[in-house]
Write an enzyme that holds these catalytic residues in place. Structure first.
Site, short mmCIF file in Angstrom:
data_model
loop_
_atom_site.label_atom_id
_atom_site.label_comp_id
_atom_site.label_asym_id
_atom_site.label_seq_id
_atom_site.Cartn_x
_atom_site.Cartn_y
_atom_site.Cartn_z
N ASN A 47 0.83 -1.21 0.00
CA ASN A 47 0.00 0.00 0.00
C ASN A 47 0.86 1.25 0.00
O ASN A 47 0.37 2.35 0.28
CB ASN A 47 -0.90 0.03 1.24
CG ASN A 47 -1.88 -1.12 1.26
OD1 ASN A 47 -2.44 -1.48 0.23
ND2 ASN A 47 -2.09 -1.71 2.41
N HIS A 133 -14.48 -0.92 5.87
CA HIS A 133 -13.37 -1.67 6.44
C HIS A 133 -13.77 -2.38 7.74
O HIS A 133 -14.58 -1.87 8.51
CB HIS A 133 -12.23 -0.69 6.72
CG HIS A 133 -10.93 -1.34 7.03
ND1 HIS A 133 -10.44 -1.45 8.31
CD2 HIS A 133 -10.00 -1.90 6.21
CE1 HIS A 133 -9.26 -2.04 8.26
NE2 HIS A 133 -8.97 -2.33 7.01
N GLU A 175 -16.02 4.97 3.13
CA GLU A 175 -14.60 5.15 2.82
C GLU A 175 -14.46 6.08 1.61
O GLU A 175 -15.36 6.15 0.79
CB GLU A 175 -13.96 3.79 2.50
CG GLU A 175 -13.91 2.88 3.69
CD GLU A 175 -13.19 1.57 3.43
OE1 GLU A 175 -12.36 1.49 2.51
OE2 GLU A 175 -13.49 0.62 4.16
N SER A 179 -11.09 -0.38 0.05
CA SER A 179 -9.78 -1.02 0.07
C SER A 179 -9.72 -2.30 -0.75
O SER A 179 -8.65 -2.68 -1.19
CB SER A 179 -9.36 -1.29 1.51
OG SER A 179 -10.33 -2.03 2.19
N ASP A 204 -13.48 7.43 6.09
CA ASP A 204 -12.16 6.83 6.27
C ASP A 204 -11.49 6.86 4.90
O ASP A 204 -11.87 6.13 4.00
CB ASP A 204 -12.35 5.39 6.78
CG ASP A 204 -11.04 4.61 6.84
OD1 ASP A 204 -10.01 5.10 6.33
OD2 ASP A 204 -11.07 3.49 7.39
N HIS A 207 -7.06 5.09 1.72
CA HIS A 207 -6.43 4.87 0.42
C HIS A 207 -6.51 6.08 -0.51
O HIS A 207 -6.08 6.00 -1.66
CB HIS A 207 -7.06 3.66 -0.27
CG HIS A 207 -6.88 2.40 0.52
ND1 HIS A 207 -5.74 1.64 0.46
CD2 HIS A 207 -7.68 1.80 1.42
CE1 HIS A 207 -5.85 0.62 1.28
NE2 HIS A 207 -7.03 0.68 1.87
N LYS A 236 -0.34 3.82 4.40
CA LYS A 236 -0.47 3.65 2.96
C LYS A 236 0.41 4.69 2.26
O LYS A 236 1.62 4.55 2.28
CB LYS A 236 -1.93 3.69 2.57
CG LYS A 236 -2.58 2.32 2.82
CD LYS A 236 -3.52 2.22 3.94
CE LYS A 236 -3.95 0.78 4.20
NZ LYS A 236 -4.97 0.69 5.22
#
Ligand SMILES: *Cc1c(COP(=O)(O)O)cnc(C)c1O
Length: 383
Positions: A47, A133, A175, A179, A204, A207, A236
């Protein structure tokens, strides 16, 4: 059933479904490559999207931080563990992301658990995207608040849940970039709905931060949205580890009083906060790194389109190839390894049943010939 029977039975179930997980010991790597034993692989599983874990400026900042502060913080931030390096990093993060406050956490996992545990009470309701997540869904499941999940990336499904009466407060959770699929959430639409309903939105962006938006400010900035709670993680694109929660002044003070992960846990090493400041500077001036990553993504998707495996609807560094069957995903990953490519097979329960996949991740550290090599081998093994 005895302890040993219970444990053996659980392990046997995992083996039966080709879902057994093993760790692999690596001898280090550089974002682009990874060494296991005496073999060097091209790494498509990390990541470290900008390759910053190996950046000389970040490494030097960590070393200088350790010289100045030692290697540990020595305590909880509420005792003596919060030092000038943490304070400076929090201020820089808040300024960068456009929030009054940032609070550091030891990991994204801890940040998500802490925020939900501290904020949500009985009578409240958490409305979470189904594919959120594990750290979010687990904290939500343990919370005294009620958990309702909505269909992935479907604002109308959230709207339907928001229309139902609730005596307490409501928090929608999603998110920035998912992910396991690499797709982004329609944040502007979700925030419009939560605001209209008097609810809060928590994003969140593990990424997205560092890789998307102007100066790498992430998915929210890119979509012109400022959710009430934003979680940024540093394992990440920052190439380090740790996390921050971005929020308003009163919420930050509330979390300092009630977030148990902050109170009863040792603060991150100050040297790590120094490294994170250096990583943040690299990210802010990282347009070239982001452009290189985008070019790798473009090159991969173009070359992967004719493959017998299905790409997801992702324009991010996460480029899964959907396989379906657990054993087939494992077999493909093994064949890729035999040819010098490190790609993870992701299986349930990390993804929904029948959703096993090769989770390919790209970084700015990959060279064009690395992407071409990956495509060539994928073409051979997926026939
Ligand atoms: C990685 C990840 C986390 C956990 O962050 P850590 O800092 O690794 O604990 C949380 N949320 C999402 C979406 C993630 O991808």
């Amino acid at each position: 059933m005895s302890w040993s029977q219970r444990i053996e039975q659980a392990l046997a179930e995992r083996r039966l479904n080709a879902a057994y997980r093993r760790r692999q010991t690596t001898e280090g790597g550089n974002g682009r490559q990874i060494r296991l034993g005496d073999r060097l692989y091209l790494n498509f599983s990390g990541n470290d999207y900008l390759g910053l874990s190996q950046d000389a400026r970040v490494i030097a900042a960590w070393q200088q931080g350790a010289q100045r502060y030692g290697v540990g913080s020595g305590g909880s931030g509420h005792v003596t563990g919060f030092c000038a390096a943490h304070q400076a990093l929090e201020a820089q993060l808040a300024d960068w992301l456009g929030y009054p406050r940032a609070l550091l956490f030891i990991s994204g996992y801890a940040a998500n658990q802490a925020v939900l545990a501290a904020l949500m009470q009985k009578g409240d309701r958490i409305l979470a995207d189904r594919l959120s997540h594990a750290s979010l869904l687990e904290a939500a499941a343990q919370s005294p608040a009620e958990l309702r999940r909505f269909q992935h990336n479907q604002p109308q499904a959230l709207a339907d849940l928001l229309a139902k009466p609730c005596e307490g407060q409501r928090l929608a959770v999603t998110e920035g970039v998912f992910s396991m699929d690499g797709d982004g959430a329609p944040l502007a639409e979700l925030h419009r709905l939560t605001r209209a309903a008097g609810a809060w939105l928590m994003v969140d962006d593990a990424h997205g931060v560092g890789v998307r938006g102007e100066q790498g400010r992430g998915s929210c900035w890119q979509q012109g949205v400022r959710p009430e709670l934003l979680v940024a993680t540093f394992g990440k694109a920052f190439g380090v580890s740790g996390a921050a929660v971005l929020c308003d002044e009163a919420t930050a003070e509330y979390l300092l009083q009630f977030a148990r992960h902050l109170i009863y846990s040792t603060a991150m090493p100050p040297a790590q906060a120094c490294a994170l400041q250096a990583a943040l500077a690299c990210i802010r001036e990282g347009d070239e790194l982001r452009a290189r990553l985008q070019e790798n993504i473009r090159r991969f998707r173009q070359g992967a389109a004719p493959l017998a495996l299905t790409l997801t609807d992702s324009d991010t560094a996460i480029q899964p190839l959907l396989v379906g069957d657990n054993q087939r995903a494992l077999d493909l990953a093994t064949r890729l390894r035999e040819r010098g490519l490190w790609v993870s097979a992701i299986r349930p329960p990390t993804v929904p049943p029948g959703g096993a996949r090769l989770r390919i991740t790209l970084t700015a550290a990959h060279q064009p010939q690395d992407i071409d090599r990956l495509l060539e081998v994928l073409h051979d093994v997926s026939q």
